[in-house]
Design a protein around this motif. Sequence first.
Motif, PDB file in Angstrom:
ATOM      1  N   MET A   1     -74.296 -11.929  -4.947  1.00  0.00           N
ATOM      2  CA  MET A   1     -73.638 -13.105  -5.131  1.00  0.00           C
ATOM      3  C   MET A   1     -74.353 -14.272  -5.948  1.00  0.00           C
ATOM      4  O   MET A   1     -73.283 -15.327  -6.331  1.00  0.00           O
TER       5      MET A   1
ATOM      6  N   ILE B   1     -76.341  -1.800  -3.497  1.00  0.00           N
ATOM      7  CA  ILE B   1     -76.465  -2.088  -4.821  1.00  0.00           C
ATOM      8  C   ILE B   1     -77.573  -2.070  -6.580  1.00  0.00           C
ATOM      9  O   ILE B   1     -77.566  -1.430  -7.028  1.00  0.00           O
TER      10      ILE B   1
ATOM     11  N   CYS C   1     -73.222  -8.432  -8.058  1.00  0.00           N
ATOM     12  CA  CYS C   1     -72.700  -8.874  -7.996  1.00  0.00           C
ATOM     13  C   CYS C   1     -71.878 -10.205  -9.102  1.00  0.00           C
ATOM     14  O   CYS C   1     -70.129  -9.984  -9.166  1.00  0.00           O
TER      15      CYS C   1
ATOM     16  N   CYS D   1     -72.564  -5.787   3.730  1.00  0.00           N
ATOM     17  CA  CYS D   1     -72.869  -6.312   2.339  1.00  0.00           C
ATOM     18  C   CYS D   1     -73.581  -4.725   2.013  1.00  0.00           C
ATOM     19  O   CYS D   1     -74.353  -3.979   2.214  1.00  0.00           O
TER      20      CYS D   1
ATOM     21  N   ILE E   1     -71.714 -13.930   0.433  1.00  0.00           N
ATOM     22  CA  ILE E   1     -72.432 -13.400   2.107  1.00  0.00           C
ATOM     23  C   ILE E   1     -73.766 -11.980   1.299  1.00  0.00           C
ATOM     24  O   ILE E   1     -74.758 -12.133   2.237  1.00  0.00           O
TER      25      ILE E   1
ATOM     26  N   CYS F   1     -67.703  -2.452  -2.775  1.00  0.00           N
ATOM     27  CA  CYS F   1     -67.776  -3.477  -1.113  1.00  0.00           C
ATOM     28  C   CYS F   1     -66.995  -4.469  -0.448  1.00  0.00           C
ATOM     29  O   CYS F   1     -65.916  -5.000  -1.986  1.00  0.00           O
TER      30      CYS F   1
ATOM     31  N   CYS G   1     -75.431  -4.403  -0.842  1.00  0.00           N
ATOM     32  CA  CYS G   1     -76.273  -5.113  -1.362  1.00  0.00           C
ATOM     33  C   CYS G   1     -77.700  -3.880  -2.000  1.00  0.00           C
ATOM     34  O   CYS G   1     -77.449  -3.844  -2.941  1.00  0.00           O
TER      35      CYS G   1
HETATM   36  S1  SF4 Z   1     -70.289  -8.101  -2.743  1.00  0.00           S
HETATM   37 FE1  SF4 Z   1     -71.304  -9.631  -1.926  1.00  0.00          FE
HETATM   38  S2  SF4 Z   1     -71.074  -8.637   0.642  1.00  0.00           S
HETATM   39 FE2  SF4 Z   1     -70.157  -7.412  -1.163  1.00  0.00          FE
HETATM   40  S3  SF4 Z   1     -72.369  -6.343  -1.629  1.00  0.00           S
HETATM   41 FE3  SF4 Z   1     -72.655  -7.465  -3.658  1.00  0.00          FE
HETATM   42  S4  SF4 Z   1     -73.304  -9.466  -2.184  1.00  0.00           S
HETATM   43 FE4  SF4 Z   1     -72.769  -7.995  -1.037  1.00  0.00          FE
END
Ligand code: SF4
Lengths: 380, 380, 77, 77, 348, 348
Positions: A355, A328, A362, A323, A351, A338, A325
Amino acid sequence: MKYADEFRDKAIAQGIARAIGVEVNSQREYRFMEFCGGHTHAISRYGLEDLLPANIRMIHGPGCPVCVLPASRIDMAIRLVDRPEVTLCVYGDLLRAPGSHGQSLLRAKALGGDIRVVYSTLDAIRLAQQAPSREVVFFAIGFETTTPATAVMIRIAEKKRLKNLSVFCNHVLTPSAMHSILENPKIRDIGGVSIDGFIGPAHVSTIIGTQSYEPLAEQFGKPIVVAGFEPLDVMQAILMLVRQVNEDRYEVENQYSRAVTREGNRRAKEEVSQIFELREQFEWRGLGAVPNSGLELKRAYAQFDAETRFAIHDLRVADNPACECCAILRGAKRPVDCKLFGTVCTPETPIGSCMVSSEGACAAYWTYGRVRDEPLRRPS
Amino acid sequence: MKYADEFRDKAIAQGIARAIGVEVNSQREYRFMEFCGGHTHAISRYGLEDLLPANIRMIHGPGCPVCVLPASRIDMAIRLVDRPEVTLCVYGDLLRAPGSHGQSLLRAKALGGDIRVVYSTLDAIRLAQQAPSREVVFFAIGFETTTPATAVMIRIAEKKRLKNLSVFCNHVLTPSAMHSILENPKIRDIGGVSIDGFIGPAHVSTIIGTQSYEPLAEQFGKPIVVAGFEPLDVMQAILMLVRQVNEDRYEVENQYSRAVTREGNRRAKEEVSQIFELREQFEWRGLGAVPNSGLELKRAYAQFDAETRFAIHDLRVADNPACECCAILRGAKRPVDCKLFGTVCTPETPIGSCMVSSEGACAAYWTYGRVRDEPLRRPS
Amino acid sequence: MCLSVPAKIAKILPNDMAMVSIDGISLEISIALLDGLKVGDCVLVHVGYALAKIDPAEAKRTLELLQELGSAGERRS
Amino acid sequence: MCLSVPAKIAKILPNDMAMVSIDGISLEISIALLDGLKVGDCVLVHVGYALAKIDPAEAKRTLELLQELGSAGERRS
Amino acid sequence: MSAKGYQRKLDIANGLVDLSHGSGGRAMAQLISGLFHQAFGNEWLARCNDQSAFDVAAGRMVMTTDGYVVSPLFFPGGNIGSLAVHGTINDVAMSGARPLYLSASFIIEEGFPFSDLKAIADSMGAAARRAGVHIIAGDTKVVERGKADGLFISTTGIGIVADGLDLSADKARVGDRVLVSGSLGDHGVAIMSKRQNLAFQTEVVSDSAALHNLVACMVAAGGSGIRVMRDPTRGGLAATLNEIAHQSGLGFRLQEASIPVKPAVAAICELLGLDPIHVANEGKLVAIVAPDLADAVLAAMKAHPLGAEAADIGEAVADERKFVQMATGFGGRRIVDWLWGEQLPRIC
Amino acid sequence: MSAKGYQRKLDIANGLVDLSHGSGGRAMAQLISGLFHQAFGNEWLARCNDQSAFDVAAGRMVMTTDGYVVSPLFFPGGNIGSLAVHGTINDVAMSGARPLYLSASFIIEEGFPFSDLKAIADSMGAAARRAGVHIIAGDTKVVERGKADGLFISTTGIGIVADGLDLSADKARVGDRVLVSGSLGDHGVAIMSKRQNLAFQTEVVSDSAALHNLVACMVAAGGSGIRVMRDPTRGGLAATLNEIAHQSGLGFRLQEASIPVKPAVAAICELLGLDPIHVANEGKLVAIVAPDLADAVLAAMKAHPLGAEAADIGEAVADERKFVQMATGFGGRRIVDWLWGEQLPRIC
Ligand code: SF4
Ligand code: SF4
Ligand SMILES: [Mg+2]
Ligand SMILES: [Mg+2]
Ligand SMILES: [Mg+2]
Ligand SMILES: [Mg+2]
Ligand SMILES: [Mg+2]
Ligand SMILES: [Mg+2]
Ligand SMILES: [Mg+2]
Ligand SMILES: [Mg+2]
Ligand SMILES: [Mg+2]
Ligand SMILES: [Mg+2]
């Protein structure tokens, strides 16, 4: 809706977009971080990126309380819920926030945990009164905006002598997090280039006032514009930041003067300071342990502190290593960078916590951003 | 089923019916009371009345523990169930037994009372162990047959130190009730004619033995034949009673020698006497307050006594005045003599408890007896 | 309420319990109320407890008597 | 999480509560965090609490500025 | 990134139903397509419309519905899924109709394991395929923990009646024979054997089965001499015959000795104070047949595996009281009343 | 003593459903005839068979089912009973079919008041009569206290499709217009307004209504130019359009400004962080219509009381990602995704 609809006017927006286009220096890039998830949401929801010049890049900051909550805190809450006497009250956003090993409060609820979604801390009081044989625990989460509601709840519980209500406290402080971002060059300077300015929180600032950001602007030489959450507010703030950058200023400016003052909400701050005190440090997803960035109940209110009352201790659990995150949340990567985005990690099966909340970077990209991913093609 | 099917043989039954027909004195009537609901049920279920000569009249006695339970005891149980901490365990027959004002445990359950139908006292122990935060109360009811199971439960609860199991005790004694019937000419002599003999209980007698009836036969000069619950057992007992009457004997005879001895079940009697003692009196529907006819827990077991533990007191409530249960339980009236029978009072909506248990006189008549009511007619 | 059925002891279990069988049905009951039961004995089962042991000789005697009474009735009628 | 909407105070209730209205919706909220509110005031509502009073003059000023900036952009582009 | 890729696979082994599976979002769509459509797999569901269309020829159709709330959900001889298919097929078939299509509405308690749900859906699919019917419409709702008991299923069935056939309870006539297709009470006893506070062991398994092929054989043999058919489910034979008595204005006279009951079923009924004629069946039928055709229909039943133990158990009689009575094995008479009260909750 | 006399009258005012009402005995028979048959009153139920028969002409029929678990059971604008009739009629109607018959399966929690049950059954009967459909099959189950939430209803509907009509989600084509019949989110907001922990007051009432007459008008105007119709219930407009996008392999492009939403609905959504396009409707439809007929269909909708606020909100576009996207009122673009998670449990 008065004081909202006026600030969503398309024609004005297009005018301001053009004004920004005229004022930007096309030879440089402008990198602004909107600290708050509320701004992230407004930018995505209204598609502001379609209006801004290409050389303005908005970086989503860590300003979503659900997103920055480490998995360990969810695991701790699940431990609480495992106690048969506990009823856990949560704000709805938290249900899908990931704990370790695919756990979540939603799953804990499905497995029989007594978890109630509440809209307000007043609901938790009502629940505690209605079910005196239950231990009602309120999962307190949020920035300075949300903390006063928790403080008022504890004050009422004390007054009503409620013995079965306590708080699992996860309140965090905005300026500390901003300080931590600015102080750490690894975080601050993305790809070797530093952030040019911040859009400061809207509703957080109604409580803490613009003065809270003055030391930051001063110390790090970065402009900060406190802005409302309506799209025109954000557009105006961007224009104000562009002007400060162009003029080499680094002031705290207040775009959101209809609701924010320099001092903030004195009464709310008093409520909070009576009941809470600083934790030495608190773990933020994406930022790590940030000193003086979290609140806990004062010793005098220890009976309302679920961590004391149920002797639950901080668990160290690893976040999913794939992840992104953390990067980000610091603005160092974008969701599409990602590998899990949209395949393993979706809003239904998040995850990382970015998100989960619609203010998470995300999730916002998922809902609003993907539209720009690929050109339309004719179906085969 | 071995030891059951053999005693249901139609051919033998017809032979015995003829033997009875031959031996009866056609100049007189024979009025026998089967004390036990088990016999009432066998007589009705197998249609024995179709086999017996017209001058033998079987009078249904008060020998159904549900039928003789006064409404006040149901009301008391409902009070127990109203306590949010109480789980009441009952034998299934009790759910529809009427309390006062149209109340019943079935309705209390529908209203949210935590009432569980159990098959055995062992289920109540299991429930109490599984739910330590609940107060499990066992609604104990029954004659000497059923009391030992309650006694064993209390002994186990004591051994296991179960603090959350208690007994609402409604156990009653057969010989006391028979004594009360025989002693009271108003009850004993129906329409001025007295009962000629008794069929004595089957399973009660496995515990208390035939000797328990000897003082009764002696004191009142009435023959008593202890008989099994299979239809041939009943037929044989009737023949044995006819013979005693014809020969002017009044002995206790044991038709059910395959399971009943003169002494009974010594171990079961010991279990009971360790834990229970006589109540001064107990209210029977149909018989009124009968001295020494009920059991309560000894003082040493007071912690297991729900009446003490929850301080519930005997309530005096009036039975429905139109209900003829009392006269029917004494053999003075027949179900069809009751104005409510089959109109207001049906098995689904019983007014009196004789309509509840399939061993009750009204219910037995409803299910098995109505067939003889009217000749078949051609539908119009 | 005094319902009871005859069952055969199939297995003696710890804690005064036993497994009994009734026409293809197996059931665990308490035998706390009877001493000296052994596999093969028949008992009367009431609310999960064995109340009494059935005496096969007495059962046979009663049945023979019933048959005799029955056929006597037949002869005499 | 920091969701908040502007609402108009319709009625002050006991215990620091008030009834507010938002486009035809009425909602009971706590006004424990603000002093001196009166009927007709507009507040920002967040998780059932009034957080801040909206200053109508400032709102007007901001809106006018926005309109000006917008039309300036239009003129200049 | 394909649209399909935007989804993590259903984790059947460890997954639990949660509230998101009932909220109309992608989680629900995935559960429906990944679990139910897999299990029921047919062209109608594949189209994912709000309703399914099919062609019919002109004629007479029937419709029936039942809710299934059996506890426990899995029992010897079946589970709630196969039961929900068989039970509704049978209610269609009792009109003499050929069952064609089923719908299924699922109400699921939060926390229900995907693995159990899949096992149940798979048995529904298998039962439907064996019976040659299609589950063409479905719905899924999820309720909070403690607001249901694991899973409830309601199925509705439609079928087409052969020309000239019109079975109805009001058609019974005096002198008609009462036939049952086999031993009574097996289903109810199988369920009871798994109830926590009884926990006896028996080899009796539920008779749950689809009876429409048996019915077709009976119709071939008896035609419109078959006046009424009913499957004696809740309330057993007693309820069924009392219903028919009331609808036809007749009485019935049964011979207890002719009624097939397995010894184990009889034994458990004695133990618990029940009567096998009140205990539920899920793969048996009662037919009221004109006397001249009764033997032929009975022979046809006996020739079918699901009717091997069929029996003629009595007759319709004139009785304005509409009593169902029975000559006991002992030579006496009794009323066969409806079940009173609540003895066996949730056998279907 | 007449057979009828052998029964005490149902005490509607004070009576409670108990386990005996689900056990197949006389109490159940009385509840069914005294309450449900009274409310639904029709010739089919009066025959009291296991199934009901009806004649059909040759043609194309549809079948659909839905479970209703709404909480609370009574809400502004209706109750679970009227909802269960309207909802299933609508799923039939979305194929362009004329709804004919319904079945209803009731799962009742012990302790449920007869008076509430009667109020609900009466509104079902009234809703069915108003819509000209008949409830011809039913079933009643009672579960223990704490094993349900008062009452669940599953209804199944069948209807007959006019010759030549074949609506299906896979028939949408690039360029088709997207029409909605009125303002979005009213039902969901009306339910939310009665949820204990929200308790806001609003004049918004559920839009629960039977749409088959509106559909008939639309079909008359648009014929087979109507490619697909759906009622955007759980998951709202967003779920419906995403489903259609997936089934047809297209994308959609909507204009946010054209989507009718009541101010109160918009306000409550902002307050709670919801989006009106995710909120449930129970009396609205979405139609995908060939571009040349869209205006005619829209005009027909506007001419009907249930379509007075109908609007053209966007179009189908080629997009192999099957995105539903929307031009925001502000001039930007966004994805209209399915609802995530579990925001509004039990709105239907
Ligand atoms: S898409 Fe999901 S796994 Fe990837 S950085 Fe965002 S929250 Fe984390
Ligand atoms: S019929 Fe009912 S009311 Fe009459 S005596 Fe019997 S139990 Fe009492
Ligand atoms: Mg049915
Ligand atoms: Mg279950
Ligand atoms: Mg059925
Ligand atoms: Mg559906
Ligand atoms: Mg049936
Ligand atoms: Mg449907
Ligand atoms: Mg409800
Ligand atoms: Mg629907
Ligand atoms: Mg049914
Ligand atoms: Mg639909």
